[in-house]
Motif scaffolding. Structure first.
Motif, PDB file in Angstrom:
ATOM      1  N   ILE A 275       0.838  -1.212   0.000  1.00 33.06           N
ATOM      2  CA  ILE A 275       0.000   0.000   0.000  1.00 33.06           C
ATOM      3  C   ILE A 275       0.872   1.261   0.000  1.00 33.06           C
ATOM      4  N   GLU A 278       3.052   1.435  -3.431  1.00 34.58           N
ATOM      5  CA  GLU A 278       2.257   1.755  -4.622  1.00 34.58           C
ATOM      6  C   GLU A 278       1.438   3.038  -4.442  1.00 34.58           C
ATOM      7  N   ARG A 280      -0.962   3.737  -2.435  1.00 29.88           N
ATOM      8  CA  ARG A 280      -2.405   3.507  -2.320  1.00 29.88           C
ATOM      9  C   ARG A 280      -2.952   3.958  -0.963  1.00 29.88           C
ATOM     10  N   TYR A 281      -2.139   4.594  -0.163  1.00 27.42           N
ATOM     11  CA  TYR A 281      -2.616   5.033   1.150  1.00 27.42           C
ATOM     12  C   TYR A 281      -3.385   6.343   1.026  1.00 27.42           C
ATOM     13  N   ASP A 282      -4.102   6.685   2.087  1.00 28.43           N
ATOM     14  CA  ASP A 282      -4.936   7.889   2.095  1.00 28.43           C
ATOM     15  C   ASP A 282      -4.071   9.066   2.564  1.00 28.43           C
ATOM     16  N   LYS A 283      -3.531   9.786   1.595  1.00 28.68           N
ATOM     17  CA  LYS A 283      -2.539  10.820   1.917  1.00 28.68           C
ATOM     18  C   LYS A 283      -3.134  11.918   2.794  1.00 28.68           C
ATOM     19  N   ARG A 320      -0.329  -9.419  -2.480  1.00 24.44           N
ATOM     20  CA  ARG A 320      -0.329  -8.166  -3.239  1.00 24.44           C
ATOM     21  C   ARG A 320      -1.760  -7.794  -3.640  1.00 24.44           C
ATOM     22  N   ARG A 324      -4.135  -4.544  -2.465  1.00 21.76           N
ATOM     23  CA  ARG A 324      -4.750  -3.600  -3.417  1.00 21.76           C
ATOM     24  C   ARG A 324      -6.267  -3.536  -3.221  1.00 21.76           C
ATOM     25  N   GLU A 325      -6.870  -4.702  -2.990  1.00 21.53           N
ATOM     26  CA  GLU A 325      -8.333  -4.723  -2.784  1.00 21.53           C
ATOM     27  C   GLU A 325      -8.703  -3.989  -1.495  1.00 21.53           C
ATOM     28  N   ALA A 327      -7.068  -1.591   0.005  1.00 19.98           N
ATOM     29  CA  ALA A 327      -6.901  -0.141  -0.184  1.00 19.98           C
ATOM     30  C   ALA A 327      -8.011   0.417  -1.081  1.00 19.98           C
ATOM     31  N   ALA A 328      -8.415  -0.364  -2.083  1.00 14.90           N
ATOM     32  CA  ALA A 328      -9.458   0.121  -3.002  1.00 14.90           C
ATOM     33  C   ALA A 328     -10.806   0.232  -2.293  1.00 14.90           C
ATOM     34  N   VAL A 361      -4.959   3.517   5.446  1.00 15.89           N
ATOM     35  CA  VAL A 361      -6.029   3.585   4.428  1.00 15.89           C
ATOM     36  C   VAL A 361      -7.184   4.478   4.908  1.00 15.89           C
TER      37      VAL A 361
END
Ligand code: SF4
Length: 732
Positions: A275, A278, A280-283, A320, A324-325, A327-328, A361
């Motif tokens: 996460i 890539e 994919r985290y909540d900045k 992996r 991704r799922e 984080a999505a 996330v």
């Protein structure tokens, strides 16, 4: 017994018969008699009164679901779910329904008992309350004189009345209390609190994606959570489940991974790695609400999915994809915080890793995520414990980094008692806790108890611990008591209580009465703190909330459904050192702990051995379910699960008796050959293999996990670590 039903049976005679010490008649069958009589409306002197509904709270597990008891002519006929208690999702589970049998159990403790044989021999004589209480108070005062007040240990399990027991310990002057979390949630609470400043609740009902490891929700404890788990809706709804066993939760999951025990942290760190790497985290969330993210990226650099797969045996591609799922689907995602966390010696840091994953996330304090704990404040009951000079600090003070002052550490405490250092502890008061059964390494617990000069157990049944006592005091069951009003945390805060459905049977007494009588005998100064009735206590607690008082009277429960559920901590200071979510814990660093979770591999399983894991069953979770006839019929025994390939290799067939040998003990169990477990792991259900012959239904059935499990400790919280034991399996 059937002849009794042919006689005219007055209520007075029924109770008279019930209270006969050695009567062959059982309470259960007396109830059957009364039920038979009830059908005719009126028989002899018995006039059937209308059924009344009494509000109470289930005590068969820690979820404490609301109950309405149907009571007629002083007999409880049925327990029903209280619909006002929405937290229970309108149900009483099998254990909840069987609560009736706790009260009408012929094996229940009926009178005070004093030991007459050797300790643990099971020879007792009936005593009056006065004699038994005098004996307890005399011994406590003598022990205080001889060893200081710290020479007496007060051990208790959680419950509505535990407060009074802990109060007695404090007023007596002993710092040595050992409470339930040290065998359960201590490391979990520590890990989450260090990160969020609170122990959270999981909004499972509204989560789109749930990862569950270290919890078997469909079979253990919290039945409403199980309902939510199955009920949750949404197209993206997914449950990923990690467990070395294929449990009933696995059967309901979208994906099940038979993870190698002790490696969950590797899996979680790899999820974080993906996460972060890539992006994919909540900045925005991380920026606004956390500290230490900058240190996280370099920290997890090495924890790749490829590395993790060699540890946890979950394929790297799956790790992996799951990352991704997850984080999505964020922020409506939960890495389920679990319940019991006393599994491995890295539990606190593993919970930290779970909390960090949840944080990056942005799944904190949002719908479908983890929510801060909240509860409705009641007016606390203050008391002024007397001051005693010369009482040392608690026995195991300073042995775990964040040892709870009130909960302590059972494992470390017991070792210190056996060493006799730093000072002797020679007395033991136990309130409904059962360390003989629940603390790993039963041999050590028994040794510790044998060296005690005095032990008093307060319980509703002759547990293995009561079996080792000198004096046993019988408490009334939860269906016979008025209990303190209780406020519970959770997603929706709840206040509930217990009204007595019937008068206490035999000579049993409520906890408060027992504490008051002991206080009176110990000293006037101590008794001053106990001079109130339960009604006064509850009146005091609710004096600022007449609305709650009314709700309890009319509906049996108060649920605050108006409380805002989400975003309540946004922009506010959390109860962490920095006031923010602590990805990096400066507090841990200052105390010599890893400020970010660092993974170490668990010990490999030695050749010819298996890792022993233990767990619960939907019908069988705690002391109160142990000897219950209804539940016992559903689950009469525990077995040893062994994988088919291993059974074949050892030439063992399903159903045969096997010897299970660990470095500290040996048990005989019936073999359950199954595909539903990893080949390097064996499993048994907790709670069987009792020593107490006072538990007649379960005595002689199954094997005891505490007699096999080695005693390891989680060093940050002092919690036990139960899954570090390897066993050999051979034919009996
Ligand atoms: S989950 Fe079952 S045992 Fe636990 S409190 Fe609720 S009804 Fe009772």
């Amino acid at each position: 017994m059937s002849r009794l039903s042919e006689k005219t049976l007055s209520r007075r005679r029924f109770l008279g018969l019930s209270s006969c010490a050695l009567a062959a008649a059982t309470v259960g069958s007396q109830v059957k008699v009364l039920k038979a009589l009830a059908k005719t409306g009126k028989v002899g002197e018995v006039t059937m009164l209308p059924t009344k509904q009494v509000f109470t709270t289930c005590a068969m597990c820690v979820n404490l679901c609301g109950v309405t008891a149907e009571v007629q002519n002083g007999v409880i006929h049925k327990l029903n779910p209280n619909p006002a208690y929405t937290k229970a999702r309108g149900m009483l589970c099998a254990r909840g329904n069987s609560g009736l049998k706790v009260t009408y159990d012929p094996d229940r403790l009926k009178y005070p008992l004093i030991r007459v044989g050797e300790r643990g021999e099971g020879k007792w004589r009936r005593a009056s309350w006065d004699e038994a209480l005098d004996m307890v108070a005399r011994n406590l005062n003598q022990l205080a004189e001889k060893y200081t007040r710290a020479g007496v240990l007060f051990a208790s399990t959680e419950g509505f009345n535990e407060h009074f027991f802990v109060q007695l310990a404090e007023c007596f002057g002993s710092p040595n209390t050992l409470r339930h979390p040290t065998l359960c949630l201590a490391s979990n609470i520590q890990g989450y609190s260090a990160t969020f400043g609170t122990y959270p609740s999981a909004d499972i009902l509204n989560a789109d994606y749930i990862i569950m490891g270290g919890a078997n929700r469909s079979e253990a404890f919290i039945t409403p959570d199980t309902i939510d788990l199955l009920k949750g809706e949404g197209a993206r709804r997914k449950l990923v489940y990690l467990d070395p066993r294929f449990t009933k939760t696995a059967a309901k999951a979208d994906e099940w991974y038979p993870i190698k025990p002790g490696t969950d942290m590797a899996f979680i760190l790899a999820l974080i790695h993906v996460i972060v790497k890539e992006g994919r985290y909540d900045k925005a969330f991380v920026e606004a609400n956390t500290i230490g993210f900058d240190k996280l990226a370099p920290h997890v650099e090495k924890y790749t999915p490829e590395w993790a797969s060699t540890e946890c045996e979950i394929p790297a591609d799956n790790i992996r994809r799951i990352a991704r799922e997850f984080a999505a689907a964020a922020p409506h995602v939960c890495y389920y915080p679990g319940r019991r966390s006393s599994l491995f010696s890295n539990d606190t840091q593993m919970r930290r890793a779970m909390a960090i994953l949840q944080t990056i996330v942005g799944a904190w304090d949002v719908r479908g995520g983890l929510l801060p704990n909240r509860r409705i404040p009641l007016v606390p009951h203050d008391y002024l414990a007397p001051w005693y000079d010369g009482v040392p600090a608690r026995l195991e003070a300073g042995t775990a980094t964040y040892l709870s002052e009130k909960d302590g550490s059972w494992k470390i405490f017991r070792d210190k008692v056996l060493e006799g250092k730093p000072y002797p502890v020679k007395g033991m008061m136990v309130y409904k806790q059962n360390p003989v059964m629940s603390v790993p390494n039963r041999t050590k617990t028994l040794k510790m108890m044998q060296q005690m000069e005095f032990i008093c157990a307060i319980d509703i049944q002759m547990s293995d611990t009561a079996w080792m006592a000198d004096v046993v005091l019988p408490e009334a069951t939860y269906l016979e008591r008025e209990d303190p009003v209780m406020s519970f945390g959770g997603i929706l805060p709840v206040v509930t209580g217990r009204k007595p459905c019937i008068e206490p049977m035999f000579e049993t007494k409520p906890c408060l009465w027992i504490m008051q009588q002991l206080a009176k005998r110990l000293s006037d100064e101590i008794y001053e703190n106990f001079d109130f009735t339960m009604a006064e206590y509850n009146e005091h607690q609710l004096k600022m909330r007449p609305d709650i008082k009314k709700a309890l009277e009319t509906r049996g429960a108060y649920v605050d459904s108006e409380v805002p559920l989400y975003g309540t901590t946004r922009g506010k200071r959390l109860r962490t050192k920095s006031g923010k979510i602590e990805i990096y814990s400066a507090k841990y660093a200052e105390n010599g702990l890893d400020p970010l979770p660092v993974y170490t591999s668990p010990e490999p399983v030695p050749a010819g051995k298996y890792r022993l894991v233990v767990g619960r069953h939907a019908y069988f979770t705690q002391g109160t379910t142990q000897n219950n006839p209804y539940l016992h019929e559903l689950m009469p025994n525990n077995t040893l699960w062994l994988h088919t390939s291993e059974a074949r290799r050892l030439g063992l067939k399903n159903g045969r008796m096997v010897r299970v040998k660990s470095p500290i003990g040996e048990e005989k169990l019936r073999l359950e050959v199954t595909e539903k477990i990893r080949p390097d792991t064996v499993y048994m259900c907790h709670g069987f293999g009792v020593l107490s012959k006072g538990l007649t239904k379960i005595y002689g059935k199954g094997g005891c996990d505490a007699n096999l499990l080695e005693d390891h400790v989680e060093p940050i919280s002092g919690n036990v670590a139960m899954h570090h034991t390897f066993v050999e399996v051979s034919p009996v």
